[in-house]
Write a protein that holds these residues in place. Structure first.
Motif, PDB file in Angstrom:
ATOM      1  N   GLY A 186      12.975 -17.869   5.334  1.00 15.05           N
ATOM      2  CA  GLY A 186      11.928 -18.227   4.393  1.00 15.05           C
ATOM      3  C   GLY A 186      10.830 -19.054   5.024  1.00 15.05           C
ATOM      4  O   GLY A 186       9.640 -18.834   4.769  1.00 15.05           O
ATOM      5  N   LEU A 187      11.196 -20.014   5.880  1.00 16.10           N
ATOM      6  CA  LEU A 187      10.202 -20.866   6.530  1.00 16.10           C
ATOM      7  C   LEU A 187       9.299 -20.059   7.453  1.00 16.10           C
ATOM      8  O   LEU A 187       8.069 -20.251   7.464  1.00 16.10           O
ATOM      9  CB  LEU A 187      10.907 -21.979   7.314  1.00 16.10           C
ATOM     10  N   PHE A 188       9.887 -19.165   8.217  1.00 16.18           N
ATOM     11  CA  PHE A 188       9.087 -18.337   9.118  1.00 16.18           C
ATOM     12  C   PHE A 188       8.199 -17.374   8.328  1.00 16.18           C
ATOM     13  O   PHE A 188       7.069 -17.099   8.722  1.00 16.18           O
ATOM     14  CB  PHE A 188       9.993 -17.567  10.082  1.00 16.18           C
TER      15      PHE A 188
ATOM     16  N   LYS B 254       6.419  -9.206   8.630  1.00 12.69           N
ATOM     17  CA  LYS B 254       7.109  -8.416   9.645  1.00 12.69           C
ATOM     18  C   LYS B 254       7.112  -9.110  11.007  1.00 12.69           C
ATOM     19  O   LYS B 254       8.122  -9.078  11.729  1.00 12.69           O
ATOM     20  CB  LYS B 254       6.469  -7.029   9.743  1.00 12.69           C
ATOM     21  N   GLU B 255       6.006  -9.774  11.376  1.00 14.57           N
ATOM     22  CA  GLU B 255       5.959 -10.501  12.637  1.00 14.57           C
ATOM     23  C   GLU B 255       6.948 -11.662  12.654  1.00 14.57           C
ATOM     24  O   GLU B 255       7.508 -12.020  13.698  1.00 14.57           O
ATOM     25  CB  GLU B 255       4.548 -11.020  12.913  1.00 14.57           C
ATOM     26  N   SER B 256       7.171 -12.238  11.480  1.00 19.64           N
ATOM     27  CA  SER B 256       8.088 -13.377  11.419  1.00 19.64           C
ATOM     28  C   SER B 256       9.513 -12.976  11.767  1.00 19.64           C
ATOM     29  O   SER B 256      10.271 -13.774  12.326  1.00 19.64           O
ATOM     30  CB  SER B 256       8.047 -14.004  10.019  1.00 19.64           C
ATOM     31  N   THR B 257       9.898 -11.748  11.453  1.00 26.21           N
ATOM     32  CA  THR B 257      11.264 -11.307  11.758  1.00 26.21           C
ATOM     33  C   THR B 257      11.503 -11.226  13.259  1.00 26.21           C
ATOM     34  O   THR B 257      12.574 -11.588  13.743  1.00 26.21           O
ATOM     35  CB  THR B 257      11.559  -9.942  11.112  1.00 26.21           C
TER      36      THR B 257
ATOM     37  N   MET C 150      18.799  -6.493   9.932  1.00 27.56           N
ATOM     38  CA  MET C 150      17.722  -5.731  10.567  1.00 27.56           C
ATOM     39  C   MET C 150      16.397  -5.915   9.840  1.00 27.56           C
ATOM     40  O   MET C 150      15.349  -6.086  10.476  1.00 27.56           O
ATOM     41  CB  MET C 150      18.081  -4.234  10.599  1.00 27.56           C
ATOM     42  N   VAL C 151      16.427  -5.908   8.518  1.00 28.01           N
ATOM     43  CA  VAL C 151      15.161  -5.939   7.784  1.00 28.01           C
ATOM     44  C   VAL C 151      14.599  -7.347   7.605  1.00 28.01           C
ATOM     45  O   VAL C 151      13.396  -7.512   7.410  1.00 28.01           O
ATOM     46  CB  VAL C 151      15.285  -5.261   6.405  1.00 28.01           C
ATOM     47  N   ALA C 152      15.449  -8.369   7.657  1.00 31.40           N
ATOM     48  CA  ALA C 152      14.919  -9.711   7.396  1.00 31.40           C
ATOM     49  C   ALA C 152      15.663 -10.824   8.131  1.00 31.40           C
ATOM     50  O   ALA C 152      15.480 -11.991   7.804  1.00 31.40           O
ATOM     51  CB  ALA C 152      14.947  -9.993   5.894  1.00 31.40           C
ATOM     52  N   ASN C 153      16.488 -10.490   9.130  1.00 31.70           N
ATOM     53  CA  ASN C 153      17.312 -11.502   9.797  1.00 31.70           C
ATOM     54  C   ASN C 153      18.120 -12.296   8.767  1.00 31.70           C
ATOM     55  O   ASN C 153      18.359 -13.496   8.939  1.00 31.70           O
ATOM     56  CB  ASN C 153      16.440 -12.467  10.621  1.00 31.70           C
ATOM     57  N   ALA C 154      18.531 -11.623   7.713  1.00 36.40           N
ATOM     58  CA  ALA C 154      19.223 -12.296   6.608  1.00 36.40           C
ATOM     59  C   ALA C 154      20.659 -11.832   6.472  1.00 36.40           C
ATOM     60  O   ALA C 154      21.232 -11.873   5.377  1.00 36.40           O
ATOM     61  CB  ALA C 154      18.463 -12.070   5.305  1.00 36.40           C
TER      62      ALA C 154
ATOM     63  N   ARG D 193       2.913 -11.026  22.824  1.00 36.22           N
ATOM     64  CA  ARG D 193       2.790 -12.185  23.706  1.00 36.22           C
ATOM     65  C   ARG D 193       2.808 -13.481  22.902  1.00 36.22           C
ATOM     66  O   ARG D 193       3.455 -14.457  23.286  1.00 36.22           O
ATOM     67  CB  ARG D 193       1.480 -12.099  24.506  1.00 36.22           C
ATOM     68  N   ASP D 194       2.099 -13.506  21.778  1.00 38.15           N
ATOM     69  CA  ASP D 194       2.078 -14.706  20.944  1.00 38.15           C
ATOM     70  C   ASP D 194       3.473 -15.069  20.454  1.00 38.15           C
ATOM     71  O   ASP D 194       3.850 -16.248  20.404  1.00 38.15           O
ATOM     72  CB  ASP D 194       1.163 -14.493  19.733  1.00 38.15           C
ATOM     73  N   THR D 195       4.254 -14.052  20.110  1.00 35.25           N
ATOM     74  CA  THR D 195       5.628 -14.285  19.667  1.00 35.25           C
ATOM     75  C   THR D 195       6.452 -14.937  20.764  1.00 35.25           C
ATOM     76  O   THR D 195       7.164 -15.921  20.530  1.00 35.25           O
ATOM     77  CB  THR D 195       6.283 -12.946  19.262  1.00 35.25           C
ATOM     78  N   LEU D 196       6.330 -14.416  21.964  1.00 36.21           N
ATOM     79  CA  LEU D 196       7.114 -14.944  23.087  1.00 36.21           C
ATOM     80  C   LEU D 196       6.720 -16.379  23.423  1.00 36.21           C
ATOM     81  O   LEU D 196       7.583 -17.230  23.673  1.00 36.21           O
ATOM     82  CB  LEU D 196       6.931 -14.047  24.313  1.00 36.21           C
ATOM     83  N   VAL D 197       5.417 -16.674  23.432  1.00 33.01           N
ATOM     84  CA  VAL D 197       4.947 -18.025  23.761  1.00 33.01           C
ATOM     85  C   VAL D 197       5.411 -19.023  22.703  1.00 33.01           C
ATOM     86  O   VAL D 197       5.909 -20.114  23.019  1.00 33.01           O
ATOM     87  CB  VAL D 197       3.416 -18.051  23.892  1.00 33.01           C
ATOM     88  N   MET D 198       5.253 -18.665  21.433  1.00 30.42           N
ATOM     89  CA  MET D 198       5.663 -19.562  20.361  1.00 30.42           C
ATOM     90  C   MET D 198       7.159 -19.841  20.412  1.00 30.42           C
ATOM     91  O   MET D 198       7.607 -20.988  20.267  1.00 30.42           O
ATOM     92  CB  MET D 198       5.297 -18.954  19.007  1.00 30.42           C
ATOM     93  N   ASP D 199       7.947 -18.809  20.642  1.00 30.45           N
ATOM     94  CA  ASP D 199       9.394 -18.991  20.700  1.00 30.45           C
ATOM     95  C   ASP D 199       9.798 -19.861  21.882  1.00 30.45           C
ATOM     96  O   ASP D 199      10.723 -20.680  21.778  1.00 30.45           O
ATOM     97  CB  ASP D 199      10.088 -17.628  20.782  1.00 30.45           C
ATOM     98  N   LEU D 200       9.125 -19.706  23.009  1.00 35.37           N
ATOM     99  CA  LEU D 200       9.423 -20.540  24.172  1.00 35.37           C
ATOM    100  C   LEU D 200       9.190 -22.013  23.845  1.00 35.37           C
ATOM    101  O   LEU D 200       9.971 -22.882  24.258  1.00 35.37           O
ATOM    102  CB  LEU D 200       8.549 -20.113  25.353  1.00 35.37           C
ATOM    103  N   MET D 201       8.159 -22.293  23.075  1.00 35.52           N
ATOM    104  CA  MET D 201       7.863 -23.672  22.677  1.00 35.52           C
ATOM    105  C   MET D 201       8.915 -24.216  21.709  1.00 35.52           C
ATOM    106  O   MET D 201       9.149 -25.430  21.653  1.00 35.52           O
ATOM    107  CB  MET D 201       6.480 -23.741  22.019  1.00 35.52           C
TER     108      MET D 201
END
Length: 316
Positions: free
Chosen positions: A42-44, A51-54, A216-220, A266-274
């Motif tokens: 929910g927070l993400f 879809k990007e949040s998943t 798969m559909v929502a990491n839920a 790329r944005d997903t990978l950078v954010m997750d690394l942080m």
């Protein structure tokens, strides 16, 4: 430095805060509170496009998986894991098809309704089993008798509705064996003689498919599988170890599907690394909680978090 700064995704301050809190929750959910991970969903979803949040969350979940595997590496119920795999794979494939063709609101509503239905059925069946009087021939299982060596394990015994076909529960007054590190086995009661093997298999297949679909559909998938493991009355560490191994395997399987849908950028990978340090912080705190929490409190927390997660999916 300016080149590095340009790699950081552009998000509002509130969005960064939501993602940061979600990362800590991911760590906690992996080592102490299964089912609580849907709070991070929910927070993400509030901070990023649905879809990007998943995809962003999936990568952090895998970091949490690695931590949980190290902490609970000796705890899983391996037989349960092996028997769940086929139905989970079917659920992942169905979830991929559904995810590619349906909007995010429909996905969240579907999962929320499924979770609330599973909770209602599981709680109702447990209450019915506790109040059912013993049969005249003594065929009803006793309240605190553990599975005998060589007998069918209760970890394989949720019925088609996801509940145990037994009465009673594990004793709360024992020496704390449920929290013993390295135990790796369930101390849940044996199933009743009348338990249907077909019903058990259908229940396991149903939960596995639902778990694969929802993860798969929502990491839920956490709350769905928490209900399955909850129904089996696993000791705390066996519950956490089995859950850790289950989702570590499932999330690795999901990764190529998410990449194929073009969700990892790329944005997903950078954010997750942080966010990795915050996941590790949450996981560390979770390990301190898990080895001190009583079985009854743990089961109540699983129920509350699952209900809260389901309602959040319907409301957010």
């Amino acid at each position: 430095m300016s080149d590095l700064a340009s790699l950081i995704p552009t998000l509002a301050t509130a969005s960064w805060l939501l993602v940061a809190v979600g990362a800590v929750v991911v760590g906690l959910s992996k080592t102490a509170m299964p089912g609580g991970g849907t709070i991070a969903v929910g927070l993400f979803a509030l901070a990023l496009p649905a879809k990007e949040s998943t995809a962003a969350l999936l990568l952090l979940l895998m970091v949490g998986d690695a931590t949980a595997l190290w902490v609970y590496r000796r705890e899983p119920d391996v037989r349960t894991l092996v028997r769940l795999i086929p139905s989970v794979l079917i659920g992942i494939v169905l979830g991929t098809i559904f995810f590619a063709n349906v909007g995010g609101d429909t996905v969240r509503t579907t999962i929320g309704v499924i979770l609330l239905a599973l909770i209602a059925v599981t709680v109702w069946r447990r209450r019915a089993a506790r109040t059912k009087p013993p049969s005249a021939d003594g065929g009803q299982a006793t309240t605190d008798s553990p599975s005998a060596p060589g007998s069918p394990s209760a970890t394989d015994s949720p019925s088609a509705t996801g509940s145990l076909a037994v009465s009673g529960s594990r004793s709360e007054t024992g020496s704390g064996s449920a929290n013993t590190v390295g135990s790796g086995t369930s101390t849940a009661p044996a199933p009743t003689p009348g338990s249907s093997r077909l019903g058990i298999a259908l229940g396991r297949a149903g939960y596995g498919a639902l778990g694969g679909f929802t993860t798969m559909v929502a990491n839920a998938g956490g709350p769905v599988m928490s209900m399955y493991f909850y129904a089996m009355r696993m000791p705390v560490l066996t519950f956490l170890g089995t859950s850790a191994w289950f989702f570590a395997i499932v999330n690795v399987v999901k990764l190529p599907f998410s990449a194929g849908l073009g969700l990892i950028t790329r944005d997903t990978l950078v954010m997750d690394l942080m966010m990795v340090p915050l996941v590790l912080l949450g996981a560390y705190c979770g390990t301190k909680i898990a080895r001190r929490i009583p079985q009854r409190v743990f089961e109540s927390a699983v129920l509350v978090l699952t209900i809260g997660s389901a309602l959040a999916l319907l409301i957010i």
